[in-house]
Scaffold this active site. Structure first.
Site, short mmCIF file in Angstrom:
data_model
loop_
_atom_site.label_atom_id
_atom_site.label_comp_id
_atom_site.label_asym_id
_atom_site.label_seq_id
_atom_site.Cartn_x
_atom_site.Cartn_y
_atom_site.Cartn_z
N HIS A 208 0.70 -1.32 0.02
CA HIS A 208 -0.06 0.03 -0.10
C HIS A 208 0.71 1.30 0.07
O HIS A 208 0.13 2.24 -0.03
CB HIS A 208 -0.89 -0.01 1.27
C1 UD1 Z 1 -1.24 5.34 6.77
C2 UD1 Z 1 0.34 5.69 7.07
C3 UD1 Z 1 1.14 4.43 6.73
C4 UD1 Z 1 0.56 3.16 7.24
C5 UD1 Z 1 -0.76 3.11 6.82
C6 UD1 Z 1 -1.43 1.74 7.17
C7 UD1 Z 1 0.50 8.19 6.78
C8 UD1 Z 1 1.62 9.17 6.46
N1 UD1 Z 1 0.72 6.79 6.43
O1 UD1 Z 1 -1.14 5.11 5.33
O2 UD1 Z 1 2.26 5.00 7.47
O3 UD1 Z 1 1.30 2.17 7.11
O4 UD1 Z 1 -1.80 4.29 7.17
O5 UD1 Z 1 -2.60 1.64 6.76
O6 UD1 Z 1 0.07 8.56 8.06
N2 UD1 Z 1 -8.70 5.26 3.02
C9 UD1 Z 1 -9.91 4.65 2.90
N3 UD1 Z 1 -10.48 4.50 4.18
C10 UD1 Z 1 -9.91 4.57 5.40
C11 UD1 Z 1 -8.36 5.01 5.47
C12 UD1 Z 1 -7.95 5.39 4.36
O7 UD1 Z 1 -10.54 4.49 1.91
O8 UD1 Z 1 -10.60 4.13 6.48
C13 UD1 Z 1 -8.21 5.51 1.63
C14 UD1 Z 1 -8.64 6.97 1.35
O9 UD1 Z 1 -8.54 7.05 -0.10
C15 UD1 Z 1 -7.24 7.84 1.59
C16 UD1 Z 1 -6.08 6.66 1.46
O10 UD1 Z 1 -6.65 5.57 1.69
O11 UD1 Z 1 -7.01 8.85 0.96
C17 UD1 Z 1 -4.73 6.71 2.15
O12 UD1 Z 1 -5.23 6.95 3.78
P1 UD1 Z 1 -4.23 7.69 4.59
O13 UD1 Z 1 -4.50 7.57 5.92
O14 UD1 Z 1 -3.94 8.96 4.01
O15 UD1 Z 1 -2.75 6.80 4.47
P2 UD1 Z 1 -2.33 5.48 4.22
O16 UD1 Z 1 -2.15 5.01 2.82
O17 UD1 Z 1 -3.71 4.57 4.87
#
Ligand code: UD1
Length: 365
Positions: A208
């Protein structure tokens, strides 16, 4: 007088880390009032609620509901909401874990309000500033008052950065506390039956990170590697929402879905996921925590990154760095399938008692 502690969690790996800390505070509730702040960085049922259920974490005392956005906006939203909470609750201590945007945001707020900060999983460094987590970790450590380190590389890194040694405590790994505490429940999960898998006859993939999934070029490379691996062994791929979004955006959905021996599934809860990993032949990942869990379980792990902030998993554990090199991945896959991969050993203090050590230290200050 009881010490009031705000414990911050925002994203999936945070929930796994705070579970044993919350439990320990509950045991010491005459000395501490532990309040859980969920920032809402992760909000889907499979990314958040299921972890609270699986790990029997009490419902958050405070929910900030920030959701997804760009790094600046997400960090800023957490800061604005958390500052209000910190001003209202006036905690004696804020505990942050890991390296996500919520960790950084709450650290910045607490630091400017002169509230003491404890960072659990301090000192890890990939030395790769293109990773948002590396920036989050470095800033958090530089502002923290109590730095709880999970592996010895962390001690060296913090020393090199000139952090006062009196602030640093080598305590082990809270993720392994959660793993040990839940092992008997994990063993009972029927996920293999539900997915019609046989123990040791499949591999697990989780990818991811932006560096692997955010561009069409890197997704094409990942697809090429996974299709080659799927000719050797069945792959189960619980897919992170970010990755699903990117695969769709770059028009790779039908390609992945078209691979015969690749099972794309929704993200799993903690118990089912760890069972899936525990019974697998090997794991391919770019996660931080999974490198540690596979080392603890003795399952071979191929980390699809150029570096790791968790070198002990390579030096002592079952982890190999493979980048996005198809040659490296296939050569390790063949080695593992023919039973020739390293056995690994359990790193020092990964013994299930880390949260106890942390709370004991915090009791004396
Ligand atoms: C975040 C952490 C990463 C960790 C990961 C575990 C940061 C910078 N990154 O990355 O270190 O390894 O979590 O999962 O904090 N989204 C959903 N539903 C959710 C959450 C996210 O659909 O419940 C989607 C959204 O489109 C969002 C994308 O995932 O924009 C990324 O989510 P985000 O929390 O920004 O970062 P992760 O890639 O999850």
């Amino acid at each position: 007088m009881k010490k009031r502690v705000l414990i911050v969690a925002g994203a999936r790996p945070n929930f796994v880390k705070i579970a044993p800390i919350m439990r320990e505070f509950e045991t010491h509730n005459r000395r501490f009032e532990g309040l859980l702040v969920h920032t809402g960085q992760h909000y889907d049922f499979e990314m958040s609620d299921v972890f609270f259920q699986n790990l029997r974490i009490p419902l958050p005392d405070i929910f900030l509901n920030v959701g997804s956005d760009s790094h600046a906006v997400q960090t800023a939203k957490v800061m604005i909401a958390f500052e209000r909470v910190a001003l209202r609750k006036k905690p004696n201590l804020v505990i942050v874990v890991g390296d996500v945007n919520s960790t950084l945001a709450c650290t910045l707020v607490a630091s400017k309000l002169n509230i003491k900060i404890a960072h659990v999983e301090a000192g890890l460094r990939s030395f790769d500033r293109t990773m948002p987590e590396e920036i989050n970790r470095t800033v958090t450590d530089s502002l923290s008052d109590y730095l709880f380190v999970s592996e010895k590389s962390g001690l060296r890194n913090l020393k090199r950065e000139g952090i006062n040694p009196n602030k640093i405590y080598f305590v082990g790994n809270v993720m392994i506390d959660t793993l040990s505490a839940n092992l008997s429940i994990i063993n009972k999960s029927d996920i293999l039956k539900r997915l019609r898998l046989t123990c040791n006859e499949y591999s697990v993939v989780t990818l991811h990170r932006p560096s692997n999934v955010d561009s069409a070029e890197t997704i094409a490379e990942v697809f090429d590697i996974l299709s080659a691996v799927s000719r050797e062994i069945t792959i189960v791929y619980p897919i992170h929402p970010r990755t699903r979004k990117m695969i769709k955006k770059h028009r790779f959905s039908s390609k992945f879905e078209g691979l015969d021996n690749l099972l794309l599934i929704d993200p799993l809860g903690y118990i089912d996921f760890v069972k899936l990993v525990k019974e697998s032949k090997f794991v391919i990942t770019d996660s931080g925590g999974i490198q540690e869990e596979t080392t603890s379980l003795g399952v071979p792990c191929l980390t699809m990154r150029e570096n790791t902030e968790r070198p002990v998993t390579i030096e002592e554990g079952t982890n190999y760095l493979v980048g996005r090199s198809k040659t490296k991945v296939l050569s390790f896959v063949k080695k593992i399938i023919s039973g020739k991969s390293k056995n690994g050993s359990i790193p020092e203090l990964w013994d299930g008692k880390t949260a106890k050590r942390i709370v004991k230290i915090l009791s004396t200050i």
